[in-house]
Design a protein around this motif. Structure first.
Motif, PDB file in Angstrom:
ATOM      1  N   THR A  64       0.699  -1.131   0.024  1.00 51.07           N
ATOM      2  CA  THR A  64      -0.007  -0.095   0.155  1.00 51.07           C
ATOM      3  C   THR A  64       1.102   1.247   0.014  1.00 51.07           C
ATOM      4  O   THR A  64       1.756   1.397   0.640  1.00 51.07           O
ATOM      5  CB  THR A  64      -1.014  -0.021   1.108  1.00 51.07           C
ATOM      6  OG1 THR A  64      -1.675  -1.248   1.231  1.00 51.07           O
ATOM      7  CG2 THR A  64      -1.880   1.284   1.300  1.00 51.07           C
ATOM      8  N   LEU A  65       0.408   2.284  -0.685  1.00 50.41           N
ATOM      9  CA  LEU A  65       0.836   3.645  -0.754  1.00 50.41           C
ATOM     10  C   LEU A  65      -0.099   4.393  -0.311  1.00 50.41           C
ATOM     11  O   LEU A  65      -1.316   4.504  -0.696  1.00 50.41           O
ATOM     12  CB  LEU A  65       1.311   4.009  -2.163  1.00 50.41           C
ATOM     13  CG  LEU A  65       1.849   5.581  -2.198  1.00 50.41           C
ATOM     14  CD1 LEU A  65       2.981   5.764  -1.354  1.00 50.41           C
ATOM     15  CD2 LEU A  65       1.733   6.223  -3.500  1.00 50.41           C
ATOM     16  N   ILE A  66       0.203   5.028   1.140  1.00 48.74           N
ATOM     17  CA  ILE A  66      -0.780   5.839   1.743  1.00 48.74           C
ATOM     18  C   ILE A  66      -0.220   7.536   1.434  1.00 48.74           C
ATOM     19  O   ILE A  66       0.936   7.555   2.034  1.00 48.74           O
ATOM     20  CB  ILE A  66      -0.697   5.639   3.393  1.00 48.74           C
ATOM     21  CG1 ILE A  66      -1.044   4.213   3.704  1.00 48.74           C
ATOM     22  CG2 ILE A  66      -1.952   6.527   3.874  1.00 48.74           C
ATOM     23  CD1 ILE A  66      -1.134   3.771   4.945  1.00 48.74           C
ATOM     24  N   GLU A  67      -1.158   7.932   0.901  1.00 54.30           N
ATOM     25  CA  GLU A  67      -0.626   9.471   0.985  1.00 54.30           C
ATOM     26  C   GLU A  67      -1.627  10.373   1.895  1.00 54.30           C
ATOM     27  O   GLU A  67      -2.560  10.395   1.717  1.00 54.30           O
ATOM     28  CB  GLU A  67      -0.905  10.121  -0.614  1.00 54.30           C
ATOM     29  CG  GLU A  67      -0.558  11.721  -0.687  1.00 54.30           C
ATOM     30  CD  GLU A  67      -0.983  12.205  -2.035  1.00 54.30           C
ATOM     31  OE1 GLU A  67      -0.776  13.315  -2.029  1.00 54.30           O
ATOM     32  OE2 GLU A  67      -1.278  11.571  -2.906  1.00 54.30           O
ATOM     33  N   PHE A  68      -0.943  11.256   2.833  1.00 56.56           N
ATOM     34  CA  PHE A  68      -1.586  12.021   3.609  1.00 56.56           C
ATOM     35  C   PHE A  68      -1.516  13.414   2.870  1.00 56.56           C
ATOM     36  O   PHE A  68      -0.363  13.894   2.584  1.00 56.56           O
ATOM     37  CB  PHE A  68      -0.774  12.010   5.186  1.00 56.56           C
ATOM     38  CG  PHE A  68      -0.973  10.847   5.783  1.00 56.56           C
ATOM     39  CD1 PHE A  68      -2.120  10.606   6.492  1.00 56.56           C
ATOM     40  CD2 PHE A  68       0.078   9.788   5.701  1.00 56.56           C
ATOM     41  CE1 PHE A  68      -1.978   9.381   7.258  1.00 56.56           C
ATOM     42  CE2 PHE A  68      -0.172   8.635   6.383  1.00 56.56           C
ATOM     43  CZ  PHE A  68      -1.217   8.274   7.346  1.00 56.56           C
ATOM     44  N   TYR A  69      -2.505  13.793   2.760  1.00 55.96           N
ATOM     45  CA  TYR A  69      -2.663  15.110   1.841  1.00 55.96           C
ATOM     46  C   TYR A  69      -3.757  16.210   2.584  1.00 55.96           C
ATOM     47  O   TYR A  69      -4.343  15.772   3.476  1.00 55.96           O
ATOM     48  CB  TYR A  69      -3.111  14.882   0.466  1.00 55.96           C
ATOM     49  CG  TYR A  69      -4.382  14.691   0.403  1.00 55.96           C
ATOM     50  CD1 TYR A  69      -5.472  15.447   0.057  1.00 55.96           C
ATOM     51  CD2 TYR A  69      -5.069  13.414   0.947  1.00 55.96           C
ATOM     52  CE1 TYR A  69      -6.950  15.300  -0.099  1.00 55.96           C
ATOM     53  CE2 TYR A  69      -6.392  12.979   0.640  1.00 55.96           C
ATOM     54  CZ  TYR A  69      -7.268  14.064   0.148  1.00 55.96           C
ATOM     55  OH  TYR A  69      -8.586  13.506   0.227  1.00 55.96           O
ATOM     56  N   ALA A  70      -3.523  17.458   2.038  1.00 58.30           N
ATOM     57  CA  ALA A  70      -4.678  18.196   2.368  1.00 58.30           C
ATOM     58  C   ALA A  70      -5.003  19.105   1.249  1.00 58.30           C
ATOM     59  O   ALA A  70      -4.175  19.357   0.224  1.00 58.30           O
ATOM     60  CB  ALA A  70      -4.191  19.631   3.541  1.00 58.30           C
ATOM     61  N   ARG A 116       3.825  14.586  10.072  1.00 53.39           N
ATOM     62  CA  ARG A 116       4.271  15.853  10.283  1.00 53.39           C
ATOM     63  C   ARG A 116       4.184  16.956   9.249  1.00 53.39           C
ATOM     64  O   ARG A 116       4.327  18.283   9.603  1.00 53.39           O
ATOM     65  CB  ARG A 116       5.690  15.840  10.782  1.00 53.39           C
ATOM     66  CG  ARG A 116       6.085  14.946  12.041  1.00 53.39           C
ATOM     67  CD  ARG A 116       5.574  15.844  13.310  1.00 53.39           C
ATOM     68  NE  ARG A 116       5.656  14.900  14.545  1.00 53.39           N
ATOM     69  CZ  ARG A 116       4.454  14.490  15.007  1.00 53.39           C
ATOM     70  NH1 ARG A 116       3.345  14.538  14.526  1.00 53.39           N
ATOM     71  NH2 ARG A 116       4.800  13.606  16.208  1.00 53.39           N
ATOM     72  N   SER A 117       4.079  16.616   7.947  1.00 57.04           N
ATOM     73  CA  SER A 117       3.735  17.672   6.916  1.00 57.04           C
ATOM     74  C   SER A 117       3.181  16.820   5.811  1.00 57.04           C
ATOM     75  O   SER A 117       2.880  15.495   5.735  1.00 57.04           O
ATOM     76  CB  SER A 117       5.219  18.073   6.571  1.00 57.04           C
ATOM     77  OG  SER A 117       6.088  16.830   5.737  1.00 57.04           O
ATOM     78  N   VAL A 118       2.745  17.696   4.930  1.00 53.25           N
ATOM     79  CA  VAL A 118       2.083  17.117   3.735  1.00 53.25           C
ATOM     80  C   VAL A 118       2.547  17.595   2.401  1.00 53.25           C
ATOM     81  O   VAL A 118       3.113  18.737   2.578  1.00 53.25           O
ATOM     82  CB  VAL A 118       0.531  17.291   3.847  1.00 53.25           C
ATOM     83  CG1 VAL A 118      -0.208  16.662   4.741  1.00 53.25           C
ATOM     84  CG2 VAL A 118       0.442  18.966   3.826  1.00 53.25           C
ATOM     85  N   PRO A 119       2.617  16.717   1.357  1.00 51.54           N
ATOM     86  CA  PRO A 119       2.284  15.373   1.396  1.00 51.54           C
ATOM     87  C   PRO A 119       3.420  14.615   1.799  1.00 51.54           C
ATOM     88  O   PRO A 119       4.540  14.973   2.144  1.00 51.54           O
ATOM     89  CB  PRO A 119       2.170  14.961   0.029  1.00 51.54           C
ATOM     90  CG  PRO A 119       2.965  16.123  -0.870  1.00 51.54           C
ATOM     91  CD  PRO A 119       3.162  17.267  -0.003  1.00 51.54           C
TER      92      PRO A 119
END
Length: 150
Positions: A64-70, A116-119
């Motif tokens: 899995t590739l999880i992208e944490f984004y806004a 701690r940061s995006v992405p």
């Protein structure tokens, strides 16, 4: 009368500078340098809808590739075409998960993966173990290589 002359001179100088600027940086060149934020946002939202649900990704045997984004993140928006291309070519082998950090339902995952940061891109093995975390704008070739290794 002097104020009128000063204002006219100021306007003439401003027009000259604007004309000069348009020759140095034509609109077509500026638009090629940075894609529209609106276009990036639309692509980002489309990717989020296409992504695999977090709970589903953890239950199936694929990495899995999880992208944490806004949504407001311009780097996230700029990365959207890269992630889309990887998704289009590798979604049969890799789960692509997108978690919006502004959505309170993901607060546990944000803490678990130490966001701690995006992405932030976190690569997770089929066994659910985080393997690598990358931050910011990552070249497509780097992500593709890491996905292949995963």
């Amino acid at each position: 009368m002097k104020i009128k002359n000063v204002l006219l001179n100021f306007c003439a100088i401003a027009c000259f500078l604007l004309t000069l600027f348009s020759f140095i940086y034509p609109a077509s060149a500026l638009s090629l340098r940075s894609p529209s934020s609106l276009t990036g946002l639309v692509e980002l939202k489309h990717l989020a809808k296409q992504s695999v649900a977090y709970s589903t990704a953890l239950k199936n045997p694929k990495p899995t590739l999880i992208e944490f984004y806004a949504d407001w993140c311009t780097t996230c928006q700029a990365m959207a075409p890269t992630i889309k291309a990887l998704h289009d070519s590798q979604s049969s082998q890799i789960n692509f998960v997108m978690l919006n950090i502004d959505d309170p339902q993901w607060s546990e995952q944000i803490q678990h993966y130490n966001v701690r940061s995006v992405p932030q891109f976190t690569l997770v093995s089929p066994q659910g173990i985080p393997q690598k975390t990358l931050y910011g704008k990552v070249p497509k070739a780097v992500l593709a290589n890491l996905l292949q290794q995963l």
